[in-house]
Design an enzyme around this catalytic site. Structure first.
Site, PDB file in Angstrom:
ATOM      1  N   TYR A   1      53.102  45.512  32.656  1.00 52.93           N
ATOM      2  CA  TYR A   1      53.132  45.144  34.079  1.00 52.93           C
ATOM      3  C   TYR A   1      52.384  43.824  34.265  1.00 52.93           C
ATOM      4  O   TYR A   1      52.859  42.914  34.947  1.00 52.93           O
ATOM      5  CB  TYR A   1      52.490  46.268  34.895  1.00 52.93           C
ATOM      6  CG  TYR A   1      52.342  45.978  36.378  1.00 52.93           C
ATOM      7  CD1 TYR A   1      53.449  46.031  37.222  1.00 52.93           C
ATOM      8  CD2 TYR A   1      51.106  45.674  36.935  1.00 52.93           C
ATOM      9  CE1 TYR A   1      53.315  45.778  38.589  1.00 52.93           C
ATOM     10  CE2 TYR A   1      50.959  45.430  38.288  1.00 52.93           C
ATOM     11  CZ  TYR A   1      52.068  45.479  39.112  1.00 52.93           C
ATOM     12  OH  TYR A   1      51.922  45.221  40.463  1.00 52.93           O
TER      13      TYR A   1
ATOM     14  N   SER B   1      50.165  40.119  41.573  1.00 53.28           N
ATOM     15  CA  SER B   1      49.142  41.171  41.513  1.00 53.28           C
ATOM     16  C   SER B   1      47.871  40.582  40.905  1.00 53.28           C
ATOM     17  O   SER B   1      47.919  39.597  40.169  1.00 53.28           O
ATOM     18  CB  SER B   1      49.643  42.307  40.618  1.00 53.28           C
ATOM     19  OG  SER B   1      48.621  43.247  40.378  1.00 53.28           O
TER      20      SER B   1
HETATM   21  N1  NAP Z   1      50.332  49.014  45.651  1.00 47.33           N
HETATM   22  C1  NAP Z   1      49.508  48.260  44.918  1.00 47.33           C
HETATM   23  O1  NAP Z   1      48.352  48.646  44.638  1.00 47.33           O
HETATM   24  C2  NAP Z   1      49.947  46.884  44.447  1.00 47.33           C
HETATM   25  C3  NAP Z   1      48.967  46.036  43.936  1.00 47.33           C
HETATM   26  C4  NAP Z   1      49.344  44.776  43.492  1.00 47.33           C
HETATM   27  C5  NAP Z   1      50.655  44.369  43.572  1.00 47.33           C
HETATM   28  N2  NAP Z   1      51.609  45.205  44.076  1.00 47.33           N
HETATM   29  C6  NAP Z   1      52.997  44.722  44.135  1.00 47.33           C
HETATM   30  O2  NAP Z   1      53.462  44.795  45.454  1.00 47.33           O
HETATM   31  C7  NAP Z   1      54.871  44.978  45.468  1.00 47.33           C
HETATM   32  C8  NAP Z   1      55.220  46.155  46.369  1.00 47.33           C
HETATM   33  O3  NAP Z   1      54.570  47.303  45.869  1.00 47.33           O
HETATM   34  P1  NAP Z   1      54.301  48.618  46.759  1.00 47.33           P
HETATM   35  O4  NAP Z   1      52.919  49.040  46.476  1.00 47.33           O
HETATM   36  O5  NAP Z   1      54.716  48.407  48.158  1.00 47.33           O
HETATM   37  O6  NAP Z   1      55.275  49.638  45.990  1.00 47.33           O
HETATM   38  P2  NAP Z   1      56.213  50.815  46.539  1.00 47.33           P
HETATM   39  O7  NAP Z   1      55.566  51.493  47.686  1.00 47.33           O
HETATM   40  O8  NAP Z   1      56.586  51.592  45.331  1.00 47.33           O
HETATM   41  O9  NAP Z   1      57.496  50.027  47.101  1.00 47.33           O
HETATM   42  C9  NAP Z   1      58.380  49.380  46.224  1.00 47.33           C
HETATM   43  C10 NAP Z   1      59.565  48.842  47.009  1.00 47.33           C
HETATM   44  O10 NAP Z   1      60.473  48.233  46.081  1.00 47.33           O
HETATM   45  C11 NAP Z   1      61.775  48.798  46.276  1.00 47.33           C
HETATM   46  N3  NAP Z   1      62.479  48.859  44.998  1.00 47.33           N
HETATM   47  C12 NAP Z   1      62.071  49.465  43.855  1.00 47.33           C
HETATM   48  N4  NAP Z   1      63.011  49.343  42.910  1.00 47.33           N
HETATM   49  C13 NAP Z   1      64.033  48.646  43.476  1.00 47.33           C
HETATM   50  C14 NAP Z   1      65.300  48.204  43.005  1.00 47.33           C
HETATM   51  N5  NAP Z   1      65.701  48.443  41.758  1.00 47.33           N
HETATM   52  N6  NAP Z   1      66.107  47.523  43.860  1.00 47.33           N
HETATM   53  C15 NAP Z   1      65.704  47.280  45.126  1.00 47.33           C
HETATM   54  N7  NAP Z   1      64.522  47.663  45.630  1.00 47.33           N
HETATM   55  C16 NAP Z   1      63.707  48.336  44.809  1.00 47.33           C
HETATM   56  C17 NAP Z   1      61.523  50.187  46.874  1.00 47.33           C
HETATM   57  O11 NAP Z   1      62.599  50.603  47.702  1.00 47.33           O
HETATM   58  P3  NAP Z   1      63.773  51.619  47.299  1.00 47.33           P
HETATM   59  O12 NAP Z   1      63.172  52.731  46.503  1.00 47.33           O
HETATM   60  O13 NAP Z   1      64.320  52.036  48.631  1.00 47.33           O
HETATM   61  O14 NAP Z   1      64.738  50.791  46.525  1.00 47.33           O
HETATM   62  C18 NAP Z   1      60.310  49.906  47.770  1.00 47.33           C
HETATM   63  O15 NAP Z   1      60.724  49.398  49.001  1.00 47.33           O
HETATM   64  C19 NAP Z   1      55.288  45.188  44.012  1.00 47.33           C
HETATM   65  O16 NAP Z   1      55.794  43.977  43.497  1.00 47.33           O
HETATM   66  C20 NAP Z   1      53.985  45.541  43.321  1.00 47.33           C
HETATM   67  O17 NAP Z   1      53.993  45.174  41.950  1.00 47.33           O
HETATM   68  C21 NAP Z   1      51.287  46.461  44.512  1.00 47.33           C
END
Ligand code: NAP
Length: 257
Positions: free
Chosen positions: A148, A135
């Site tokens: 985080y 991130s």
């Molecule tokens: N969105 C942003 O603005 C942003 C910015 C920078 C970095 N990121 C990073 O990008 C990555 C993805 O984020 P996102 O925005 O796509 O978030 P999201 O929409 O909340 O998706 C998170 C994913 O992780 C899975 N997950 C969560 N807990 C889990 C567990 N205990 N075991 C297995 N799977 C799990 C969820 O699936 P289930 O609930 O089905 O398990 C879901 O598929 C993360 O590492 C986040 O830190 C996001």
């Protein structure tokens, strides 16, 4: 790395950036192995041919099962995308030990453990790539998100270390630093609400598909670090060159929660 025909294992692939990465890699002709907890959404994200292994990635048995099933099904893992992650909107000094450990289990220990399971196979074949979704918060500490940030700094450092450790083995490690991406990430985060200005920042967010397109392009050109969108590099440079200015700005945003 050319993507067509490669076996790509993606964590957190049921929605958001992970699901968009699954679609982008599939479009390029990759063979997919997907994991997250919700099986239905994984199947929807992966299409008819994807191998789906549902489970909680913080559990050793899920990690072992997904790697074993992928190797049995495809015979190899070419690219591991450690994407599953979550946030925690609480001041570091107020966060509970339980939430802090949950955060580190998912954002740091799970990708580390999964990498440990996959790397020996990659080294044996002298090819492979570890892609860690970090991130921008792992390049500059966000005070509404301190812990985080700590996890994402750790993941960034792990990625750099693996890259150097594995340089002679034909295995590459790439770090991805997204800024704000339109997903349900904020909704899924632990703790309280982010500051109002941060919520408003969603207007400038990129889509998960744009983020995934940058991930795929990064893999194709063996990038070391992908910042998406690219103007994020300017923000990182300002934070490095003028840390006191950046930190007082960020502290100001944090005061207006
Ligand atoms: N969105 C942003 O603005 C942003 C910015 C920078 C970095 N990121 C990073 O990008 C990555 C993805 O984020 P996102 O925005 O796509 O978030 P999201 O929409 O909340 O998706 C998170 C994913 O992780 C899975 N997950 C969560 N807990 C889990 C567990 N205990 N075991 C297995 N799977 C799990 C969820 O699936 P289930 O609930 O089905 O398990 C879901 O598929 C993360 O590492 C986040 O830190 C996001």
């Amino acid at each position: 790395m050319q993507i067509e025909g490669q076996v790509v294992l993606i964590t957190g692939a049921s929605e958001g950036i992970g699901a968009a990465c699954a679609a982008a890699f599939r479009k390029r002709g990759a063979r997919l192995s997907l994991t997250a907890r919700s099986e239905d959404r994984l199947r929807a994200a992966g299409g008819p041919d994807a191998l789906v292994t549902p489970g909680d990635i913080t559990l050793p048995e899920t990690r072992e099962r997904v790697v074993r099933r992928t190797l049995e099904h495809y015979g190899a893992i070419d690219i591991l995308v450690n994407n599953a992650g979550m946030g925690l909107y609480t001041a570091a000094w107020q966060a509970s030990d339980e939430d802090t450990r949950r955060l580190f289990e998912l954002n740091v220990f799970a990708p580390l453990a999964l990498s440990r399971l996959v790397i020996p196979h990659m080294r044996e074949r002298r090819r492979g790539m570890i892609v860690n979704i970090g991130s921008m918060a792992g390049k500059m500490t966000l005070p509404w998100f301190t812990l985080y940030s700590v996890t994402k700094y750790a993941l960034g450092s792990l990625t750099e270390g693996l890259r150097m450790e594995l340089l002679a083995d034909g295995v590459h490690a790439m770090l991805v630093c997204p800024a704000y991406v339109k997903t349900s990430f904020q909704k899924h985060a632990m703790g309280s609400r982010p500051p109002a200005k941060v919520v408003k920042g969603k207007n400038f967010a990129i889509s998960a598909e744009e983020c995934a397109a940058d991930v795929v392009r990064g893999v194709e050109r063996n990038a070391r670090t992908v910042v998406t969108p690219r103007y994020g590099w300017i923000i990182i440079a300002v934070a490095r060159l003028f840390p006191s200015v950046m930190q007082s700005q960020l502290a100001g945003i944090n005061r207006h929660v």
